[in-house]
Design an enzyme around this catalytic site. Structure first.
Site, PDB file in Angstrom:
ATOM      1  CG  HIS A 170      -1.580   1.165   1.373  1.00  0.00           C
ATOM      2  ND1 HIS A 170      -3.030   1.394   1.045  1.00  0.00           N
ATOM      3  CD2 HIS A 170      -1.360   2.526   2.030  1.00  0.00           C
ATOM      4  CE1 HIS A 170      -3.296   2.321   1.283  1.00  0.00           C
ATOM      5  NE2 HIS A 170      -2.494   3.083   1.882  1.00  0.00           N
ATOM      6  CD  GLU A 171       1.751   3.511   3.587  1.00  0.00           C
ATOM      7  OE1 GLU A 171       1.980   4.719   3.130  1.00  0.00           O
ATOM      8  OE2 GLU A 171       0.772   3.319   4.446  1.00  0.00           O
ATOM      9  CD  GLU A 217      -4.789   6.278   2.060  1.00  0.00           C
ATOM     10  OE1 GLU A 217      -4.472   5.046   2.228  1.00  0.00           O
ATOM     11  OE2 GLU A 217      -3.862   7.191   2.320  1.00  0.00           O
TER      12      GLU A 217
END
Length: 278
Positions: free
Chosen positions: A144-145, A202
């Protein structure tokens, strides 16, 4: 007279916005199909330079406080997971595996992790210890990051801020005021660590993250369990820092389940072929 002056200012800002326009990054769509135009004013070189300076500053501060890589076993574990994920970044960006990646662990109770432009990763001990993360769950967070960096979300946000400042500078022609300037390191730190990402960012990072994890041989459904764990860490209804401005719990879980299912064949294939081993 004030209305006329304001109109001139507004026209200049809109004109500058038109000159900058919206473009797309060099990010490929991948299996999850990420495609969206982005406002990109700040140069990638400026972002990466700022990220390196900011990252070095964070590491120096942590080292001085004796909070940098204090647990050798945890550091080895996190770096091992990163070594499996990083080669898979080529599916979204061909240049990414060649970035000067850095992976470090900071001793902190915070439930947080981040990746600056150019592949500067930091995991906090708090998120690993408090959530009792499995390797697959660490991979979910890391994917995700990393996705934020691949998709250049920091650069996009910095560009939005820069455009505002360019507009302010244009207004100074009329007002005589001096507009603010951007410091590269402060900018990189702000858009990566300090300010929360938008919901759009996100969602993109969630979807790209499950694909990166799956291709690296980690169960993509771990992304669901890790966000469920973090949701339980909410303090009095207030989510952990890493969850700020994120999509609602229900919609996020639903989306993660859908995209984990979509990339599950990639995970099965990676396990069979061990394609994540380079």
């Amino acid at each position: 007279m004030q209305i006329l002056s304001y109109s001139k200012h507004l026209i200049i800002v809109l004109f500058l916005a038109g000159l900058v326009g919206c473009t797309t990054t060099s990010t490929k769509q991948g299996t999850v199909g990420i495609k969206r135009e982005q406002l990109l004013l700040v140069s990638p070189a400026e972002m990466q330079k700022g990220a390196q300076l900011a990252y070095n500053s964070v590491l120096k501060e942590a080292k001085t406080a004796k909070k940098l890589n204090t647990n050798s076993a945890m550091l080895k574990r996190v770096r091992s997971i990163a070594n499996r994920i990083i080669p898979q970044t080529a599916i979204f960006r061909e240049d990414a595996p060649k970035w000067k990646w850095e992976v470090n662990v900071l001793e902190s109770d915070q439930l947080n992790a981040w990746c600056m432009p150019g592949g500067k990763i930091a995991f906090y001990t708090g998120i690993i210890n408090k959530l009792k993360l499995t390797d697959a769950e660490i991979a979910a967070i890391m994917g995700h990051e990393i996705a934020h960096a691949l998709r250049e979300h920091g650069r996009e946000r910095a560009s939005e801020q820069a455009l505002t400042q360019v507009g302010l500078s244009a207004l100074s022609i009329f007002t005589g005021a001096r507009g603010p300037t951007l410091d590269a390191a402060a900018m990189a730190l702000q858009v990566t660590v300090t300010l929360p990402n938008s919901r759009t960012h996100e969602v993109e990072a969630d979807r790209m993250g499950v694909e990166l994890a799956a291709r690296a041989g980690y169960n993509p459904y771990a992304a669901v369990s890790v966000w469920q764990k973090m949701e339980k860490q909410s303090d009095g209804g207030r989510p952990p820092e890493i969850l700020s401005t994120h999509p609602s719990h229900a919609s996020r879980i639903k989306d993660l389940n859908a995209y984990a299912k979509k990339v599950e064949p990639l995970y099965r294939q990676a396990i069979r072929q061990k394609s994540y081993i380079r």
